[in-house]
Design a protein around this motif. Sequence first.
Motif, PDB file in Angstrom:
ATOM      1  N   ASN A  25       0.793  -1.229   0.000  1.00 20.33           N
ATOM      2  CA  ASN A  25       0.000   0.000   0.000  1.00 20.33           C
ATOM      3  C   ASN A  25       0.824   1.276   0.000  1.00 20.33           C
ATOM      4  OD1 ASN A  25      -2.883  -1.104   0.443  1.00 20.33           O
ATOM      5  ND2 ASN A  25      -1.662  -2.151   1.989  1.00 20.33           N
ATOM      6  N   TYR A  45      -9.847   1.501   4.810  1.00 19.83           N
ATOM      7  CA  TYR A  45      -9.601   0.195   4.195  1.00 19.83           C
ATOM      8  C   TYR A  45     -10.780  -0.126   3.295  1.00 19.83           C
ATOM      9  CZ  TYR A  45      -8.887  -4.764   3.477  1.00 19.83           C
ATOM     10  OH  TYR A  45      -8.718  -6.002   2.888  1.00 19.83           O
ATOM     11  N   LEU A  46     -10.489  -0.414   2.020  1.00 23.79           N
ATOM     12  CA  LEU A  46     -11.531  -0.788   1.074  1.00 23.79           C
ATOM     13  C   LEU A  46     -11.448  -2.297   0.832  1.00 23.79           C
ATOM     14  CD1 LEU A  46     -11.232   2.158  -1.451  1.00 23.79           C
ATOM     15  CD2 LEU A  46     -12.823   1.907   0.458  1.00 23.79           C
ATOM     16  N   GLU A  47     -12.378  -3.006   1.417  1.00 21.53           N
ATOM     17  CA  GLU A  47     -12.395  -4.468   1.356  1.00 21.53           C
ATOM     18  C   GLU A  47     -12.423  -4.969  -0.080  1.00 21.53           C
ATOM     19  OE1 GLU A  47     -12.375  -8.387   2.369  1.00 21.53           O
ATOM     20  OE2 GLU A  47     -12.171  -6.763   3.799  1.00 21.53           O
ATOM     21  N   TYR A  48     -13.212  -4.336  -0.934  1.00 22.89           N
ATOM     22  CA  TYR A  48     -13.348  -4.791  -2.323  1.00 22.89           C
ATOM     23  C   TYR A  48     -12.002  -4.828  -3.044  1.00 22.89           C
ATOM     24  CZ  TYR A  48     -14.987  -5.103  -7.132  1.00 22.89           C
ATOM     25  OH  TYR A  48     -15.189  -5.493  -8.438  1.00 22.89           O
ATOM     26  N   LYS A  50      -9.042  -4.608  -1.356  1.00 23.43           N
ATOM     27  CA  LYS A  50      -8.022  -5.090  -0.418  1.00 23.43           C
ATOM     28  C   LYS A  50      -6.879  -4.075  -0.315  1.00 23.43           C
ATOM     29  CE  LYS A  50      -9.823  -9.303   0.114  1.00 23.43           C
ATOM     30  NZ  LYS A  50     -11.067  -9.281   0.821  1.00 23.43           N
ATOM     31  N   LYS A  51      -7.244  -2.798  -0.217  1.00 22.83           N
ATOM     32  CA  LYS A  51      -6.261  -1.711  -0.158  1.00 22.83           C
ATOM     33  C   LYS A  51      -6.518  -0.846   1.068  1.00 22.83           C
ATOM     34  CE  LYS A  51      -4.014  -2.241  -4.052  1.00 22.83           C
ATOM     35  NZ  LYS A  51      -2.617  -2.500  -4.115  1.00 22.83           N
ATOM     36  N   THR A  52      -5.430  -0.384   1.660  1.00 24.96           N
ATOM     37  CA  THR A  52      -5.489   0.544   2.778  1.00 24.96           C
ATOM     38  C   THR A  52      -4.982   1.899   2.308  1.00 24.96           C
ATOM     39  OG1 THR A  52      -5.096  -1.235   4.355  1.00 24.96           O
ATOM     40  CG2 THR A  52      -4.645   0.998   5.115  1.00 24.96           C
TER      41      THR A  52
END
Length: 76
Positions: A25, A45-48, A50-52
């Motif tokens: 990241n 954090y965007l779960e879709y 997988k990025k912070t």
Amino acid sequence: LLHDFFKNGTTKEMYELFCKIYNENKKNILFFENSLTNYIGETIYLEYFKKTYIQVFKSFSFEDLNTFAHEFGHAV
């Protein structure tokens, strides 16, 4: 400084998690010089994806490191 903290002041597992999150990241870690908000830092954090995403609004003091450490703690 933050890298050294996680390397020397936490468990091996925590350090490896820190390195993984940082390496995946690092393009999403931003420092801003001025802010019109009341925030000094924020972690998303965007779960879709997988990025912070980490952003810190600089005060040009030692507190910037504390803010970055705090926000990275959310990521970990």
